[in-house]
Design an enzyme around this catalytic site. Structure first.
Site, PDB file in Angstrom:
ATOM      1  N   CYS A   1       0.338  -1.005  -0.292  1.00  0.00           N
ATOM      2  CA  CYS A   1       0.290  -0.100  -0.319  1.00  0.00           C
ATOM      3  C   CYS A   1       1.022   1.616  -0.062  1.00  0.00           C
ATOM      4  CB  CYS A   1      -1.064  -0.053   1.014  1.00  0.00           C
ATOM      5  SG  CYS A   1       0.148  -0.268   2.812  1.00  0.00           S
TER       6      CYS A   1
ATOM      7  N   HIS B   1      -1.486  -4.987  18.750  1.00  0.00           N
ATOM      8  CA  HIS B   1      -0.924  -4.566  17.830  1.00  0.00           C
ATOM      9  C   HIS B   1       0.377  -2.941  18.385  1.00  0.00           C
ATOM     10  CE1 HIS B   1      -0.149  -3.397  14.066  1.00  0.00           C
ATOM     11  NE2 HIS B   1      -0.446  -4.534  13.567  1.00  0.00           N
TER      12      HIS B   1
ATOM     13  N   GLU C   1       0.006  -0.648  16.287  1.00  0.00           N
ATOM     14  CA  GLU C   1      -0.852   0.176  15.995  1.00  0.00           C
ATOM     15  C   GLU C   1      -1.890   0.416  16.894  1.00  0.00           C
ATOM     16  OE1 GLU C   1      -3.197   0.023  12.407  1.00  0.00           O
ATOM     17  OE2 GLU C   1      -4.398   2.106  12.915  1.00  0.00           O
TER      18      GLU C   1
ATOM     19  N   THR D   1      -6.584   1.394  12.022  1.00  0.00           N
ATOM     20  CA  THR D   1      -6.766   0.561  10.293  1.00  0.00           C
ATOM     21  C   THR D   1      -6.613  -0.381   9.884  1.00  0.00           C
ATOM     22  OG1 THR D   1      -4.062   1.280   9.998  1.00  0.00           O
ATOM     23  CG2 THR D   1      -5.221   3.039  10.003  1.00  0.00           C
TER      24      THR D   1
ATOM     25  N   CYS E   1      -8.723   1.692   6.647  1.00  0.00           N
ATOM     26  CA  CYS E   1      -7.694   2.417   5.533  1.00  0.00           C
ATOM     27  C   CYS E   1      -8.578   1.716   3.818  1.00  0.00           C
ATOM     28  CB  CYS E   1      -6.573   2.277   5.356  1.00  0.00           C
ATOM     29  SG  CYS E   1      -5.273   0.986   4.818  1.00  0.00           S
TER      30      CYS E   1
ATOM     31  N   SER F   1       1.046  -9.387  10.444  1.00  0.00           N
ATOM     32  CA  SER F   1       0.459  -8.961   9.273  1.00  0.00           C
ATOM     33  C   SER F   1      -0.943  -9.047  10.292  1.00  0.00           C
ATOM     34  CB  SER F   1       0.999  -9.389   8.490  1.00  0.00           C
ATOM     35  OG  SER F   1       0.272  -8.388   8.135  1.00  0.00           O
TER      36      SER F   1
ATOM     37  N   ASN G   1      -3.316  -7.146   8.561  1.00  0.00           N
ATOM     38  CA  ASN G   1      -4.242  -6.816   7.681  1.00  0.00           C
ATOM     39  C   ASN G   1      -4.357  -8.413   6.590  1.00  0.00           C
ATOM     40  OD1 ASN G   1      -2.288  -6.677   4.886  1.00  0.00           O
ATOM     41  ND2 ASN G   1      -2.190  -5.624   6.738  1.00  0.00           N
TER      42      ASN G   1
ATOM     43  N   SER H   1       1.784  -5.883   3.316  1.00  0.00           N
ATOM     44  CA  SER H   1       2.993  -5.186   4.087  1.00  0.00           C
ATOM     45  C   SER H   1       3.930  -6.430   3.183  1.00  0.00           C
ATOM     46  CB  SER H   1       3.909  -5.195   5.154  1.00  0.00           C
ATOM     47  OG  SER H   1       2.343  -5.997   5.492  1.00  0.00           O
TER      48      SER H   1
HETATM   49 FE1  SF4 Z   1      -0.391   0.761   5.057  1.00  0.00          FE
HETATM   50 FE2  SF4 Z   1      -1.034   0.039   6.898  1.00  0.00          FE
HETATM   51 FE3  SF4 Z   1      -0.922   2.606   6.309  1.00  0.00          FE
HETATM   52 FE4  SF4 Z   1      -3.599   1.650   5.722  1.00  0.00          FE
HETATM   53  S1  SF4 Z   1      -3.283   2.607   7.097  1.00  0.00           S
HETATM   54  S2  SF4 Z   1      -2.128   2.610   3.701  1.00  0.00           S
HETATM   55  S3  SF4 Z   1      -2.170  -0.545   5.707  1.00  0.00           S
HETATM   56  S4  SF4 Z   1       0.375   1.543   6.182  1.00  0.00           S
END
Ligand code: SF4
Length: 332
Positions: free
Chosen positions: A36, A148, A150, A189, A219, A247, A249, A291
């Site tokens: 991404c 996580h 994030e 996200t 996202c 990961s 996602n 990723s």
């Molecule tokens: Fe990529 Fe994470 Fe940003 Fe979404 S939030 S665009 S998965 S880096």
């Protein structure tokens, strides 16, 4: 097998094969898949930091959750650490795409470290929303997966006691707040679009006045990759998701495929594919988490081609044109 891909379009393993020919395998390949814009940017930040400051450049946490990417940057001179106390005072440090709690740049400032923040701008947007909700004196309910990076980063944008993590609809039922409390919600996200919708609905049912973003914070890349898997999984006998076990996602892509009733496997490299998985399989769905680089997708296709006569078909749900600017300190 489903109506989207009628049997006559597929190449089942047991289709009549010419004498001596290898059995066929259709690969439904998701688009979009893989990198991404936030991951592209984070990797470029480390590469540019290496060019500008010279090796070694320290990186706090895996820059993105992919071993192939991390090993490649390590070979170029990046040193990956988990905490700032592992970074010497005279070395530059990059913060990963997942974002960091406020205490991390504060500590870097205190030590006068040279740092570059590779937090994805879409994660930074959630950080700013958290600050705004705090200014409005609202307690934040954060939907995300405990532990996580994030989640640790976003929860670390506000003082302890001002934000509560929920993962499931059941967690919502256990929240100690009343209808009269001033509440808001935000989300990680990289969540499952469907699960998050349910959790938000449960929050809104229990707390009708809860404030939240217009759309949830999942996202574009996460949503698009899940949409592509929903499109290809029903017509596949097996779905392969290239991604790391940490990961978020990528794990969600496995879940999405399984909810379509299709067996799904998370793999990091082509070498992890067990040929026995292909027994009786005529169609494989293939995707990659945000990723995972395209090189690994081609590696998997090449591996499958060693065993079968492959027919590769893209399943395009949307085209992505998102790009993010680099931090100014690396473009001057
Ligand atoms: Fe990529 Fe994470 Fe940003 Fe979404 S939030 S665009 S998965 S880096």
């Amino acid at each position: 097998m489903n109506a989207a891909f009628p049997p006559e379009q597929l190449s089942p393993e047991n289709a009549p094969a010419k004498p001596g020919a290898r059995p066929g395998l259709t690969i439904l390949i998701a688009a979009p898949r893989g990198f991404c814009a936030g991951v592209d940017r984070a990797i470029e930040i480390v590469e540019r930091a290496l060019e500008k400051y010279g090796a070694p450049v320290y990186v706090r946490h895996e820059i993105v959750h992919n071993r192939y990417v991390v090993d490649g940057l390590r070979e170029k001179g990046a040193i990956f650490v988990e905490e700032l106390d592992e970074v010497p005072n005279d070395a530059p440090v990059v913060f990963s795409a997942h974002g960091v709690p406020k205490s991390v740049p504060a500590e870097a400032d205190r030590r006068k470290l040279l740092y570059v923040d590779a937090t994805c701008p879409l994660v930074s947007k959630v950080h700013r929303q958290a600050e705004r909700q705090l200014e409005k004196d609202r307690h934040i309910i954060f939907i995300g997966h405990e532990g996580h990076p994030e989640v640790i980063g976003t929860m670390g944008q506000v003082p302890e006691g001002k934000i509560t993590l929920v993962e499931t609809v059941d967690d919502v039922a256990k929240l100690p707040f009343t209808r009269d409390d001033k509440l808001s919600f935000l989300t990680q996200t990289t969540l499952s679009v469907d699960d998050t919708r349910d959790v938000i609905a449960a929050l809104q049912a229990r707390y009708p006045d809860i404030a939240g973003p217009k759309a949830e914070d999942i996202c574009y890349a996460t949503s698009n990759r899940q949409a592509a898997v929903k499109e290809l999984a029903p017509g596949s006998d097996l779905v392969l998701v290239i991604g790391a076990p940490n990961s978020s996602n990528s794990l969600r892509l496995v879940e999405v495929a399984e909810r379509c009733g299709t067996t799904a496997k998370l793999i990091q490299r082509a070498s992890e594919i067990d040929p026995a998985w292909l027994d009786g399989v005529g169609t494989v769905g293939l995707t990659a988490g945000a990723s995972a680089p395209e090189t690994l997708v081609r590696e998997v296709v090449d591996k499958l081609a060693e065993w079968r006569e492959i027919d590769e078909r893209p399943i395009l749900v949307t085209e992505e044109k998102m790009t993010f600017k680099l931090p100014r300190q690396l473009v001057d």
